[in-house]
Design a protein around this motif. Structure first.
Motif, PDB file in Angstrom:
ATOM      1  N   GLU A  45     -23.384 118.852  58.879  1.00 45.41           N
ATOM      2  CA  GLU A  45     -22.596 119.220  57.682  1.00 45.41           C
ATOM      3  C   GLU A  45     -23.212 120.422  56.977  1.00 45.41           C
ATOM      4  OE1 GLU A  45     -21.369 114.533  57.006  1.00 45.41           O
ATOM      5  OE2 GLU A  45     -22.852 115.470  55.687  1.00 45.41           O
ATOM      6  N   ALA A  46     -24.555 120.422  56.848  1.00 48.58           N
ATOM      7  CA  ALA A  46     -25.245 121.536  56.173  1.00 48.58           C
ATOM      8  C   ALA A  46     -25.052 122.832  56.961  1.00 48.58           C
ATOM      9  CB  ALA A  46     -26.735 121.219  56.037  1.00 48.58           C
ATOM     10  N   ALA A  47     -25.214 122.738  58.279  1.00 50.97           N
ATOM     11  CA  ALA A  47     -25.041 123.919  59.140  1.00 50.97           C
ATOM     12  C   ALA A  47     -23.613 124.452  59.045  1.00 50.97           C
ATOM     13  CB  ALA A  47     -25.384 123.564  60.587  1.00 50.97           C
ATOM     14  N   GLY A  48     -22.645 123.528  59.039  1.00 52.75           N
ATOM     15  CA  GLY A  48     -21.240 123.901  58.951  1.00 52.75           C
ATOM     16  C   GLY A  48     -20.937 124.630  57.644  1.00 52.75           C
ATOM     17  N   ALA A  49     -21.488 124.116  56.556  1.00 56.80           N
ATOM     18  CA  ALA A  49     -21.271 124.730  55.231  1.00 56.80           C
ATOM     19  C   ALA A  49     -21.835 126.148  55.205  1.00 56.80           C
ATOM     20  CB  ALA A  49     -21.918 123.876  54.149  1.00 56.80           C
ATOM     21  N   LEU A  50     -23.030 126.332  55.774  1.00 48.03           N
ATOM     22  CA  LEU A  50     -23.678 127.649  55.783  1.00 48.03           C
ATOM     23  C   LEU A  50     -22.905 128.621  56.677  1.00 48.03           C
ATOM     24  CD1 LEU A  50     -27.389 126.456  55.992  1.00 48.03           C
ATOM     25  CD2 LEU A  50     -26.333 127.603  54.032  1.00 48.03           C
ATOM     26  N   ALA A  51     -22.412 128.118  57.817  1.00 46.47           N
ATOM     27  CA  ALA A  51     -21.649 128.962  58.742  1.00 46.47           C
ATOM     28  C   ALA A  51     -20.351 129.436  58.075  1.00 46.47           C
ATOM     29  CB  ALA A  51     -21.334 128.181  60.020  1.00 46.47           C
ATOM     30  N   GLY A  87     -28.319 111.663  44.051  1.00 45.80           N
ATOM     31  CA  GLY A  87     -26.878 111.789  44.270  1.00 45.80           C
ATOM     32  C   GLY A  87     -26.487 112.595  45.496  1.00 45.80           C
ATOM     33  N   ILE A  88     -27.441 112.883  46.385  1.00 50.31           N
ATOM     34  CA  ILE A  88     -27.106 113.667  47.581  1.00 50.31           C
ATOM     35  C   ILE A  88     -26.659 112.714  48.691  1.00 50.31           C
ATOM     36  CG2 ILE A  88     -27.965 115.289  49.320  1.00 50.31           C
ATOM     37  CD1 ILE A  88     -30.034 116.230  47.222  1.00 50.31           C
ATOM     38  N   GLY A  89     -25.455 112.929  49.200  1.00 52.83           N
ATOM     39  CA  GLY A  89     -24.918 112.045  50.233  1.00 52.83           C
ATOM     40  C   GLY A  89     -24.390 112.785  51.445  1.00 52.83           C
ATOM     41  N   ARG A  90     -24.234 114.109  51.322  1.00 55.33           N
ATOM     42  CA  ARG A  90     -23.682 114.901  52.425  1.00 55.33           C
ATOM     43  C   ARG A  90     -24.467 116.202  52.608  1.00 55.33           C
ATOM     44  NH1 ARG A  90     -18.685 113.953  54.680  1.00 55.33           N
ATOM     45  NH2 ARG A  90     -18.568 116.168  55.136  1.00 55.33           N
ATOM     46  N   GLY A  91     -24.293 116.784  53.796  1.00 49.47           N
ATOM     47  CA  GLY A  91     -25.023 118.008  54.146  1.00 49.47           C
ATOM     48  C   GLY A  91     -24.607 119.240  53.355  1.00 49.47           C
ATOM     49  N   GLU A  92     -23.343 119.256  52.883  1.00 47.97           N
ATOM     50  CA  GLU A  92     -22.893 120.419  52.103  1.00 47.97           C
ATOM     51  C   GLU A  92     -23.745 120.588  50.846  1.00 47.97           C
ATOM     52  OE1 GLU A  92     -19.302 118.953  54.428  1.00 47.97           O
ATOM     53  OE2 GLU A  92     -20.960 118.032  53.337  1.00 47.97           O
ATOM     54  N   ALA A  93     -24.094 119.458  50.209  1.00 54.26           N
ATOM     55  CA  ALA A  93     -24.933 119.505  48.999  1.00 54.26           C
ATOM     56  C   ALA A  93     -26.345 119.963  49.369  1.00 54.26           C
ATOM     57  CB  ALA A  93     -24.974 118.136  48.323  1.00 54.26           C
ATOM     58  N   ILE A  94     -26.837 119.509  50.524  1.00 54.69           N
ATOM     59  CA  ILE A  94     -28.170 119.935  50.985  1.00 54.69           C
ATOM     60  C   ILE A  94     -28.196 121.454  51.127  1.00 54.69           C
ATOM     61  CG2 ILE A  94     -29.821 119.835  52.909  1.00 54.69           C
ATOM     62  CD1 ILE A  94     -28.889 116.928  53.408  1.00 54.69           C
ATOM     63  N   ALA A  95     -27.159 122.010  51.784  1.00 53.73           N
ATOM     64  CA  ALA A  95     -27.075 123.459  51.992  1.00 53.73           C
ATOM     65  C   ALA A  95     -27.101 124.212  50.658  1.00 53.73           C
ATOM     66  CB  ALA A  95     -25.799 123.801  52.766  1.00 53.73           C
ATOM     67  N   ALA A  96     -26.356 123.692  49.690  1.00 54.19           N
ATOM     68  CA  ALA A  96     -26.283 124.358  48.382  1.00 54.19           C
ATOM     69  C   ALA A  96     -27.650 124.397  47.697  1.00 54.19           C
ATOM     70  CB  ALA A  96     -25.263 123.643  47.499  1.00 54.19           C
ATOM     71  N   ALA A 119     -31.001 108.154  63.152  1.00 52.99           N
ATOM     72  CA  ALA A 119     -30.849 109.427  63.877  1.00 52.99           C
ATOM     73  C   ALA A 119     -29.448 110.002  63.700  1.00 52.99           C
ATOM     74  CB  ALA A 119     -31.154 109.222  65.357  1.00 52.99           C
ATOM     75  N   ASP A 120     -28.434 109.133  63.660  1.00 57.38           N
ATOM     76  CA  ASP A 120     -27.048 109.592  63.476  1.00 57.38           C
ATOM     77  C   ASP A 120     -26.823 110.117  62.057  1.00 57.38           C
ATOM     78  OD1 ASP A 120     -26.812 108.636  66.004  1.00 57.38           O
ATOM     79  OD2 ASP A 120     -25.243 107.152  65.593  1.00 57.38           O
ATOM     80  N   ILE A 121     -27.438 109.447  61.077  1.00 59.24           N
ATOM     81  CA  ILE A 121     -27.302 109.892  59.678  1.00 59.24           C
ATOM     82  C   ILE A 121     -27.910 111.284  59.522  1.00 59.24           C
ATOM     83  CG2 ILE A 121     -27.972 109.447  57.273  1.00 59.24           C
ATOM     84  CD1 ILE A 121     -28.023 106.413  58.004  1.00 59.24           C
ATOM     85  N   ILE A 122     -29.113 111.466  60.061  1.00 54.31           N
ATOM     86  CA  ILE A 122     -29.798 112.759  59.939  1.00 54.31           C
ATOM     87  C   ILE A 122     -29.024 113.851  60.688  1.00 54.31           C
ATOM     88  CG2 ILE A 122     -31.911 114.040  60.543  1.00 54.31           C
ATOM     89  CD1 ILE A 122     -33.401 111.292  59.986  1.00 54.31           C
ATOM     90  N   ALA A 123     -28.540 113.523  61.886  1.00 54.52           N
ATOM     91  CA  ALA A 123     -27.760 114.502  62.664  1.00 54.52           C
ATOM     92  C   ALA A 123     -26.497 114.913  61.909  1.00 54.52           C
ATOM     93  CB  ALA A 123     -27.392 113.907  64.025  1.00 54.52           C
ATOM     94  N   ALA A 124     -25.826 113.934  61.286  1.00 53.76           N
ATOM     95  CA  ALA A 124     -24.594 114.233  60.528  1.00 53.76           C
ATOM     96  C   ALA A 124     -24.899 115.138  59.333  1.00 53.76           C
ATOM     97  CB  ALA A 124     -23.941 112.938  60.058  1.00 53.76           C
TER      98      ALA A 124
END
Length: 337
Positions: free
Chosen positions: A327-333, A181-190, A318-323
């Motif tokens: 998103e993960a970096a943004g959430a952590l920041a 169910g992971i689709g965005r970087g915010e969830a990765i960061a969490a 490459a675009d999916i991974i960069a996004a």
């Protein structure tokens, strides 16, 4: 956009996989082949070949073809119930495959030793804490904790619950990757903050530009919402049918009929339990092929996770991974601020 915190949180997973971003691509039968796998590894994440029902000769050719497209590390996903499991392990050893993912229950006797003999790192799925402990004790190098939101074969517990249960207990011992169910970087960061070494995503990559999936298959994903990805129903408690999450279509109904047919064969004694399970597995392999390769989105199987609603267009890996990383970096920041 890189973030020092993200780099630090991913360091263990990246070192274990030998890549920049500790993001595994889930092994999707017919989809996770040379083109997608090499593209993911070339983009700095970690591609995994889905062996599924392949013969040793087919896997041999697939690994060689992937190697021709990337010099970066990638893994191979093997299914524990495959009748030629040990031959497949040997094929991986002959190619010096660095990582093997074993899926589909407890590894059979001797398989862990056979895999590690050639120095490959072994990842296994842990759908419960008790199994996670057992796997680590038996020599598994890393765990994948996959919740029921995932596509394909699923367990009964949600990703967030499994992560809370398993990460505090196991993350100190071995790298643990979270999936489902992971689709965005915010969830990765969490999940990284909770102690995960990295994550695994499948559905998010299924419709990448480099994916060989049929345009009809991709269109079905773009149209779907989270609630369209439903789990299959088990008709007969004797049948070792692990539920499968896929987009609802005529193929979903056909699977119910297939189970009834196999159950009747069990009743008559025409099949034993092992053969019954194999019939079900072969059914899925065929149904998936019809959807992914032939584009039969009504009769085939559209295996998809609940993150399918976040897959809205075709875009390069490459675009999916960069996004995801941005998103993960943004959430952590944000949290740091």
């Amino acid at each position: 956009m890189t973030n020092p915190t993200l780099t630090t949180l991913m360091a263990r997973g990246s070192a274990f996989l030998g890549c920049d971003a500790a993001i595994l691509c889930g092994a999707m039968s017919w989809v996770s082949e040379r083109h997608l796998v090499s593209a993911i590894s070339n983009a700095g994440a970690f591609g995994v070949i889905a062996c599924g029902a392949m013969t040793p000769a087919l896997l041999d050719a697939e690994i060689a073809a992937t190697r021709a497209l990337t010099d970066k590390p990638f893994g191979v996903n093997l299914i524990t119930m495959h009748p030629q499991l040990f031959d497949l392990i040997e094929v991986c050893a002959n190619h010096d495959v660095s990582h093997i993912v074993l899926a589909g229950g407890l590894p059979p006797k001797g398989s862990i030793e056979a895999i590690k003999q050639k120095g490959a790192k072994l990842l296994c799925f842990a759908p419960a804490l008790s199994l996670a402990k057992k796997l680590v004790k038996s020599g598994v190098d890393a765990l994948i904790v996959e919740g029921m939101e995932a596509g394909g074969h699923i367990g009964p517990v949600a990703t967030s619950v499994l992560a809370q249960e398993i990460l505090p207990e196991m993350a100190q011992q071995v790298p643990v990757f979270v999936a489902g169910g992971i689709g965005r970087g915010e969830a990765i960061a969490a999940y990284l903050e909770m102690g995960a070494a990295g994550v695994q995503l499948g559905t998010r990559f299924a419709c990448a530009t480099e994916s060989i999936a049929h345009p009809n298959f991709k269109k079905a994903f773009f149209r779907a919402s989270a609630r369209d990805a439903i789990a299959s129903v088990q008709i007969d408690p004797r049948l070792p049918v692990i539920p499968v999450r896929a987009l609802k279509n005529a193929g979903t109904e056909a699977f119910t009929a297939k189970q009834r047919e196999v159950a009747a064969l069990l009743d008559s004694g025409a099949l034993d339990m092992g053969a019954a399970q194999l019939q079900i597995e072969h059914y899925w392999a065929g149904a998936l092929r019809r959807a992914v390769i032939d584009g039969d989105v009504e009769g085939g199987s559209l295996m998809a996770g609940q993150s399918v609603g976040m897959v809205t267009r075709e875009e390069p890996v490459a675009d999916i991974i960069a996004a995801l990383m941005t998103e993960a970096a943004g959430a952590l920041a944000k949290r740091a601020a």
